[in-house]
Design a protein around this motif. Structure first.
Motif, PDB file in Angstrom:
ATOM      1  N   ILE A  35      48.068  75.938  18.566  1.00  0.00           N
ATOM      2  CA  ILE A  35      49.306  76.898  18.868  1.00  0.00           C
ATOM      3  C   ILE A  35      50.517  76.070  18.390  1.00  0.00           C
ATOM      4  O   ILE A  35      51.518  76.390  17.613  1.00  0.00           O
ATOM      5  N   ALA A  36      50.682  74.706  18.592  1.00  0.00           N
ATOM      6  CA  ALA A  36      51.831  73.955  18.350  1.00  0.00           C
ATOM      7  C   ALA A  36      51.976  73.836  16.893  1.00  0.00           C
ATOM      8  O   ALA A  36      52.970  74.066  16.178  1.00  0.00           O
ATOM      9  N   ILE A  37      50.725  73.732  16.061  1.00  0.00           N
ATOM     10  CA  ILE A  37      50.985  73.627  14.733  1.00  0.00           C
ATOM     11  C   ILE A  37      51.147  74.774  13.731  1.00  0.00           C
ATOM     12  O   ILE A  37      52.350  75.017  13.054  1.00  0.00           O
ATOM     13  N   VAL A  38      50.600  75.783  14.425  1.00  0.00           N
ATOM     14  CA  VAL A  38      51.088  77.219  13.857  1.00  0.00           C
ATOM     15  C   VAL A  38      52.587  77.548  14.085  1.00  0.00           C
ATOM     16  O   VAL A  38      53.098  77.933  13.019  1.00  0.00           O
ATOM     17  N   ASP A 244      50.836  87.245  19.988  1.00  0.00           N
ATOM     18  CA  ASP A 244      51.834  86.373  19.372  1.00  0.00           C
ATOM     19  C   ASP A 244      52.810  85.950  20.485  1.00  0.00           C
ATOM     20  O   ASP A 244      53.313  84.787  20.636  1.00  0.00           O
ATOM     21  N   ASP A 245      53.237  87.045  21.410  1.00  0.00           N
ATOM     22  CA  ASP A 245      54.277  86.781  22.414  1.00  0.00           C
ATOM     23  C   ASP A 245      53.756  85.892  23.594  1.00  0.00           C
ATOM     24  O   ASP A 245      54.458  84.809  23.915  1.00  0.00           O
ATOM     25  N   ARG A 246      52.378  86.009  23.875  1.00  0.00           N
ATOM     26  CA  ARG A 246      51.984  85.211  24.913  1.00  0.00           C
ATOM     27  C   ARG A 246      51.872  83.691  24.305  1.00  0.00           C
ATOM     28  O   ARG A 246      52.189  82.732  25.294  1.00  0.00           O
ATOM     29  N   ARG A 249      55.203  82.090  24.221  1.00  0.00           N
ATOM     30  CA  ARG A 249      55.746  81.614  25.442  1.00  0.00           C
ATOM     31  C   ARG A 249      55.083  80.659  26.111  1.00  0.00           C
ATOM     32  O   ARG A 249      55.682  79.719  26.544  1.00  0.00           O
ATOM     33  N   MET A 250      53.801  80.467  25.730  1.00  0.00           N
ATOM     34  CA  MET A 250      52.998  79.094  26.320  1.00  0.00           C
ATOM     35  C   MET A 250      53.476  77.864  25.649  1.00  0.00           C
ATOM     36  O   MET A 250      53.558  76.669  26.166  1.00  0.00           O
ATOM     37  N   SER A 251      54.034  77.907  24.471  1.00  0.00           N
ATOM     38  CA  SER A 251      54.439  76.857  23.616  1.00  0.00           C
ATOM     39  C   SER A 251      56.053  76.265  24.091  1.00  0.00           C
ATOM     40  O   SER A 251      56.460  75.544  23.759  1.00  0.00           O
ATOM     41  N   GLY A 252      56.618  77.214  24.901  1.00  0.00           N
ATOM     42  CA  GLY A 252      57.980  77.003  25.160  1.00  0.00           C
ATOM     43  C   GLY A 252      58.976  77.586  24.401  1.00  0.00           C
ATOM     44  O   GLY A 252      60.093  77.303  24.438  1.00  0.00           O
ATOM     45  N   ARG A 253      58.504  78.419  23.414  1.00  0.00           N
ATOM     46  CA  ARG A 253      59.356  79.149  22.462  1.00  0.00           C
ATOM     47  C   ARG A 253      60.044  80.402  22.843  1.00  0.00           C
ATOM     48  O   ARG A 253      59.359  80.826  23.453  1.00  0.00           O
ATOM     49  N   ARG A 254      61.128  80.560  22.438  1.00  0.00           N
ATOM     50  CA  ARG A 254      61.718  82.017  22.522  1.00  0.00           C
ATOM     51  C   ARG A 254      60.904  82.823  21.800  1.00  0.00           C
ATOM     52  O   ARG A 254      60.454  82.798  20.530  1.00  0.00           O
ATOM     53  N   SER A 264      51.774  91.521  19.460  1.00  0.00           N
ATOM     54  CA  SER A 264      52.054  91.277  20.907  1.00  0.00           C
ATOM     55  C   SER A 264      50.457  91.430  21.654  1.00  0.00           C
ATOM     56  O   SER A 264      49.769  92.259  21.235  1.00  0.00           O
ATOM     57  N   SER A 265      50.726  91.153  22.954  1.00  0.00           N
ATOM     58  CA  SER A 265      49.610  91.191  23.701  1.00  0.00           C
ATOM     59  C   SER A 265      49.129  92.601  23.979  1.00  0.00           C
ATOM     60  O   SER A 265      47.946  93.150  24.123  1.00  0.00           O
ATOM     61  N   THR A 266      50.205  93.297  24.210  1.00  0.00           N
ATOM     62  CA  THR A 266      50.098  94.723  24.590  1.00  0.00           C
ATOM     63  C   THR A 266      49.636  95.467  23.477  1.00  0.00           C
ATOM     64  O   THR A 266      48.938  96.396  23.568  1.00  0.00           O
TER      65      THR A 266
END
Length: 289
Positions: A35-38, A244-246, A249-254, A264-266
């Motif tokens: 996730i961080a690399i992406v 993508d939104d989750r 969010r997990m990575s601490g990004r806006r 998005s998850s939805t």
């Protein structure tokens, strides 16, 4: 999921335990590292798959389609271990669903290969590590997966055998898109548009693969009664866990919808359910009219 009595597919290449000669000495990273690399790739405007390849092995040189050939030994046929058998049975069920669907459309379904690997492998699309996650390569019409990905999926809160089956169904959905010419058309359009508009097309492509996974599940249950209590919830939960939104969010990004490439998850949950309910390819027009 009722799978143990299911037919196994012969279209499996088992490279597990062999790795890639180009990946020797490379370091392993988990899904959070991926996730961080992406996200770094998004921020820098770089190709995340290329960044993953560079992390995976110091001697890696990634090309597009038409990458270097592999010297790996391959075992073909039906795997004998539990994890391999499961993947093989799911693959067989996709064959049994998509073959008649394509015949009804007046076409022919070309069955893809499923490549099982450990840590790293080579493909026509380039060198990949387990951190890349499951992927479909249009150039050789193969789905690649390190089955250890399912453990990483559990770490995201998506557990259960049908969550795993959904992942495989999604990748086979990309193969369906390739056979129908959708993949080439999207690539052609992306070459002449902005990055934001190109990302929007990538989202539509991924959501359609989610919908196709639902179409497969619909017909597979009708034909083989594969679904047990809780299975649909497992797949929906898996789809939502990798939105993508989750992940942002997990990575601490806006959360930045313009940077989404998978939806998005939805959206991912909704399109899977749409295909599942209808069982109809026509319901999977994520590109609009």
């Amino acid at each position: 999921m009722r799978w143990r009595t299911g037919r196994q597919s012969n279209n499996v290449e088992d490279r597990r335990g062999q790795g890639s000669s180009r990946g020797k000495g490379g370091m392993k990273i988990g899904l959070l590292g991926t996730i961080a690399i992406v996200l770094i790739g998004w921020y820098m405007g770089a190709n995340p798959i290329q960044l993953l390849g560079l992390v995976g092995g110091a001697n890696t040189i990634l090309g597009g389609f038409g990458g270097g050939s592999s010297s790996q030994e391959v075992t073909t046929g039906v795997p004998q271990d539990d994890a391999g058998r499961f993947a093989s049975v799911v693959l067989a069920s996709t064959e049994d669903v998509w073959n008649p669907v394509f015949r009804q459309l007046g076409g022919r379904y070309v069955e893809p290969k499923l490549v099982l690997f450990t840590d790293s492998t080579d493909s026509v699309c380039g060198y990949s590590t387990a951190a890349t996650g499951p992927f479909y390569c249009p150039g050789d019409q193969k789905v690649y997966i390190d089955l250890g990905f399912f453990r990483e999926l559990q770490n995201l809160g998506a557990s259960g055998d049908f969550a795993q089956a959904y992942v495989l169904g999604h990748e086979i959905g990309h193969h369906v898109q390739n056979l129908m010419g959708t993949t080439d058309e999207v690539t052609r359009l992306q070459n002449s548009m902005s990055k934001t508009d190109g990302n929007a097309l990538s989202v539509a492509l991924e959501l359609q693969a989610d919908c196709y996974a639902g179409v497969w599940a619909h017909h597979a249950h009708q034909q083989f009664n594969i679904l047990e209590s809780g299975d649909i919830e497992e797949a929906i939960n898996a789809a939502g866990s990798i939105g993508d939104d989750r992940l942002q969010r997990m990575s601490g990004r806006r959360i930045n919808p313009d940077s989404f490439t998978h939806g998005s998850s939805t959206q991912r949950m909704e399109w899977f359910q749409r295909g599942l309910k209808s069982g109809d390819l026509k319901s999977c027009n994520t590109f609009g009219s």
